[in-house]
Scaffold this motif. Structure first.
Motif, PDB file in Angstrom:
ATOM      1  N   UNK A  44     -10.071  -1.671  12.115  1.00  0.00           N
ATOM      2  CA  UNK A  44      -8.811  -1.160  12.654  1.00  0.00           C
ATOM      3  C   UNK A  44      -7.616  -1.682  11.869  1.00  0.00           C
ATOM      4  N   UNK A  45      -7.706  -2.938  11.419  1.00  0.00           N
ATOM      5  CA  UNK A  45      -6.596  -3.492  10.642  1.00  0.00           C
ATOM      6  C   UNK A  45      -6.414  -2.732   9.340  1.00  0.00           C
ATOM      7  N   UNK A  46      -7.511  -2.522   8.610  1.00  0.00           N
ATOM      8  CA  UNK A  46      -7.412  -1.819   7.329  1.00  0.00           C
ATOM      9  C   UNK A  46      -7.004  -0.369   7.521  1.00  0.00           C
ATOM     10  N   UNK A  53       0.964   2.960   5.541  1.00  0.00           N
ATOM     11  CA  UNK A  53       1.489   3.087   4.187  1.00  0.00           C
ATOM     12  C   UNK A  53       1.345   4.507   3.656  1.00  0.00           C
ATOM     13  N   UNK A  54       0.197   5.129   3.922  1.00  0.00           N
ATOM     14  CA  UNK A  54       0.003   6.511   3.465  1.00  0.00           C
ATOM     15  C   UNK A  54       1.047   7.451   4.064  1.00  0.00           C
ATOM     16  N   UNK A  71     -10.090   5.427 -14.344  1.00  0.00           N
ATOM     17  CA  UNK A  71      -9.658   4.052 -14.068  1.00  0.00           C
ATOM     18  C   UNK A  71      -9.003   3.896 -12.692  1.00  0.00           C
ATOM     19  N   UNK A  72      -8.228   4.893 -12.286  1.00  0.00           N
ATOM     20  CA  UNK A  72      -7.573   4.825 -10.973  1.00  0.00           C
ATOM     21  C   UNK A  72      -8.604   4.856  -9.857  1.00  0.00           C
ATOM     22  N   UNK A  73      -9.567   5.771  -9.961  1.00  0.00           N
ATOM     23  CA  UNK A  73     -10.599   5.885  -8.928  1.00  0.00           C
ATOM     24  C   UNK A  73     -11.418   4.599  -8.831  1.00  0.00           C
ATOM     25  N   UNK A  74     -11.795   4.051  -9.986  1.00  0.00           N
ATOM     26  CA  UNK A  74     -12.581   2.809 -10.001  1.00  0.00           C
ATOM     27  C   UNK A  74     -11.800   1.669  -9.372  1.00  0.00           C
ATOM     28  N   UNK A  75     -10.508   1.549  -9.707  1.00  0.00           N
ATOM     29  CA  UNK A  75      -9.691   0.469  -9.156  1.00  0.00           C
ATOM     30  C   UNK A  75      -9.547   0.607  -7.636  1.00  0.00           C
ATOM     31  N   UNK A  76      -9.301   1.814  -7.170  1.00  0.00           N
ATOM     32  CA  UNK A  76      -9.138   2.030  -5.729  1.00  0.00           C
ATOM     33  C   UNK A  76     -10.427   1.698  -4.982  1.00  0.00           C
ATOM     34  N   UNK A  77     -11.570   2.180  -5.499  1.00  0.00           N
ATOM     35  CA  UNK A  77     -12.846   1.930  -4.827  1.00  0.00           C
ATOM     36  C   UNK A  77     -13.211   0.453  -4.839  1.00  0.00           C
ATOM     37  N   UNK A 186       0.672   2.748  -3.467  1.00  0.00           N
ATOM     38  CA  UNK A 186      -0.414   3.731  -3.336  1.00  0.00           C
ATOM     39  C   UNK A 186      -1.797   3.097  -3.406  1.00  0.00           C
ATOM     40  N   UNK A 187      -1.955   2.060  -4.244  1.00  0.00           N
ATOM     41  CA  UNK A 187      -3.235   1.355  -4.311  1.00  0.00           C
ATOM     42  C   UNK A 187      -3.576   0.737  -2.962  1.00  0.00           C
ATOM     43  N   UNK A 188      -2.616   0.013  -2.376  1.00  0.00           N
ATOM     44  CA  UNK A 188      -2.854  -0.629  -1.083  1.00  0.00           C
ATOM     45  C   UNK A 188      -3.176   0.403  -0.012  1.00  0.00           C
ATOM     46  N   UNK A 189      -2.404   1.483   0.018  1.00  0.00           N
ATOM     47  CA  UNK A 189      -2.583   2.494   1.058  1.00  0.00           C
ATOM     48  C   UNK A 189      -3.956   3.154   0.980  1.00  0.00           C
ATOM     49  N   UNK A 190      -4.334   3.621  -0.195  1.00  0.00           N
ATOM     50  CA  UNK A 190      -5.602   4.339  -0.329  1.00  0.00           C
ATOM     51  C   UNK A 190      -6.806   3.417  -0.214  1.00  0.00           C
ATOM     52  N   UNK A 191      -6.728   2.240  -0.836  1.00  0.00           N
ATOM     53  CA  UNK A 191      -7.866   1.317  -0.807  1.00  0.00           C
ATOM     54  C   UNK A 191      -8.125   0.801   0.597  1.00  0.00           C
TER      55      UNK A 191
END
Length: 342
Positions: A44-46, A53-54, A71-77, A186-191
Motif C-alpha cells: 500500500x505504501x508503494x 506522484x503519477x 535503458x529506461x525500462x531496465x532502470x525502472x524495473x 517519473x522514475x520514483x512514480x513508475x517504479x
C-alpha cells in the motif's frame, strides 16, 4: 559533465531522510489500527506513493516526454524490484524487532554497503571526511541499538533489516547516475507503482484471510494510509532521488541516517520508548556524522568528490567537452530541465 554537490541537493537528500523517519511509525500505527500484515503495508505504501506522484506528474504534463528505451525500462524495473524488497523486508523487521531497531539496523548498515560498493566500482577508498562520518555514524548506532536487549524474534528482525539495507544500498548506487529520458520523479512514480503492484499478490497469498489484503475500516486508518503514501514515500523519495543526482552515493546513504534518528526520537515521544543516556549520546553522534558531511558553501565538493575528482572538469576541460555536444558524448545540464543524464 558531473555537477558538484550543492547545498540544495544536500538539503533534499537530508529532507528525504527526515521524512522517512516518520514512515516506520506511520506504518506500524497503520498495521495496528487496521490489522494489516507487513507485506500489505509495504504494498500500500508503494502503490499509494507511486500513484500520488503519477497523478501529479500527469496533471503537470510531465509524463509526455517519458522515454521508453531499453535503458529506461531496465532502470525502472530494477528500481521497482529493489523498492519492493526493501519495503517488504523493512516492515517485516518492524513487526519483529520494533520501529527503532529495524530502522537503525536497516539504515545503519546501508552506508557500509554503499561505501563497499563504491570502493569496488571506483577502485578508490572514500575520502577522509566520509570515513570519519562513517565512524561517527557506526559508533552512534552501536549506542542506539542495545544488543543485550535483543531476543530471537528481534534477531530475525535484524536479519530482515540487513536485507532491507542491502536493497536500499543497491538502489542508491544504481540511481546515482541517471539515464537519458528518465527524470527522478517519473522514475520514483513508475517504479514504486510497479513495486507495489508486484507485492499485492504476494501479500494476498502469504497473508491470512483477515490480514491479507484488508483495508482500513475507519477514518483514522485511511488518514494514516494517506500520510504514509504522501509524506514519507512520494515526497521523501522524490526529494531523495532528485538530490541524489548531485550527491555521492556514500554521502547520501549517510544522510539517510537521519531516518533512524528521526524514528528514534518519534518512538520516544509517540510510543513511550526509553532512549536513555546511551541513546542520547548515540543520536548525537549520528547527527554529528551528518554535520561533518555538509557542504561548506554553494558548489563546494563533498568528500567523495574532492577538488577535481574523477568526473569533474575544469573550465578549459568543459570548454573542450562542449565542442563534443553535437556527438552526444557530453551535454551540459540546463537548470530548467534538471541535471543532465550521467
Amino acid at each position: 559533465m558531473t555537477a558538484e554537490p550543492r547545498p540544495r541537493d544536500f538539503a533534499l537528500v537530508a529532507l528525504g531522510g527526515v521524512l522517512w523517519g516518520t514512515g516506520g511509525l506511520a506504518g506500524a500505527a497503520l498495521a495496528d489500527a487496521a490489522d494489516l500484515a507487513p507485506l500489505t503495508v509495504a504494498a500500500y505504501r508503494l502503490l499509494g506513493g507511486g500513484g500520488v506522484l503519477l497523478l501529479g506528474l500527469a496533471a503537470a504534463g510531465a509524463l509526455r516526454g517519458f522515454a521508453r528505451t531499453r535503458p529506461v525500462v531496465v532502470r525502472v524495473l530494477a528500481t521497482a524490484l529493489l523498492a519492493a524488497v526493501y519495503q517488504a523486508a523493512y516492515f517485516a523487521a518492524v513487526q519483529r524487532a520494533g520501529v527503532a531497531v529495524a530502522t537503525l539496523v536497516a539504515l545503519g548498515a546501508a552506508p557500509l554497503a554503499v561505501a563497499a560498493g563504491s570502493t569496488v566500482s571506483t577502485r578508490r577508498l572514500p575520502a577522509p571526511r566520509t570515513l570519519a562520518a562513517l565512524g561517527l555514524a557506526l559508533a552512534g548506532l552501536v549506542l542506539l541499538v542495545r544488543p543485550s536487549e535483543a531476543g530471537p524474534r528481534a534477531a530475525v528482525g535484524a536479519l530482515l533489516a540487513l536485507l532491507a539495507a542491502v536493497a536500499f544500498a543497491t538502489m542508491t548506487v544504481l540511481n546515482r547516475r541517471g539515464v537519458p529520458g528518465l527524470g527522478p520523479l517519473p522514475l520514483t512514480a513508475t517504479a514504486f507503482t510497479l513495486g507495489g503492484a508486484a507485492l499485492l499478490p504476494v501479500a494476498a497469498l502469504t497473508g491470512s484471510a483477515t490480514t491479507g489484503l484488508a483495508v482500513p475500516s475507519d477514518v483514522d486508518g485511511w488518514l494514516l494510509l494517506a500520510y504514509l503514501a504522501v509524506v514519507p514515500t512520494a515526497a521523501a523519495y522524490g526529494a531523495y532521488f532528485t538530490g541524489l543526482r548531485h550527491v555521492p552515493a556514500t554521502t547520501a546513504a549517510l544522510l539517510a541516517l537521519l531516518e533512524p534518528l528521526t524514528a528514534t526520537v518519534g518512538a520516544v515521544l509517540l510510543r513511550g520508548e526509553q532512549l536513555g543516556l546511551h541513546g542520547v549520546l548515540g543520536a548525537g553522534l549520528v547527527g554529528a556524522a551528518v554535520v561533518v558531511l555538509r557542504p561548506r558553501r554553494a558548489g563546494s565538493p563533498t568528500m567523495d568528490a574532492p577538488g577535481r575528482a574523477a568526473g569533474h572538469l575544469s573550465r578549459s576541460d568543459a570548454a573542450r567537452a562542449g565542442s563534443a555536444n553535437t556527438s552526444g558524448v557530453v551535454r551540459a545540464s540546463d537548470p530548467r530541465e534538471g541535471p543532465a543524464p550521467r
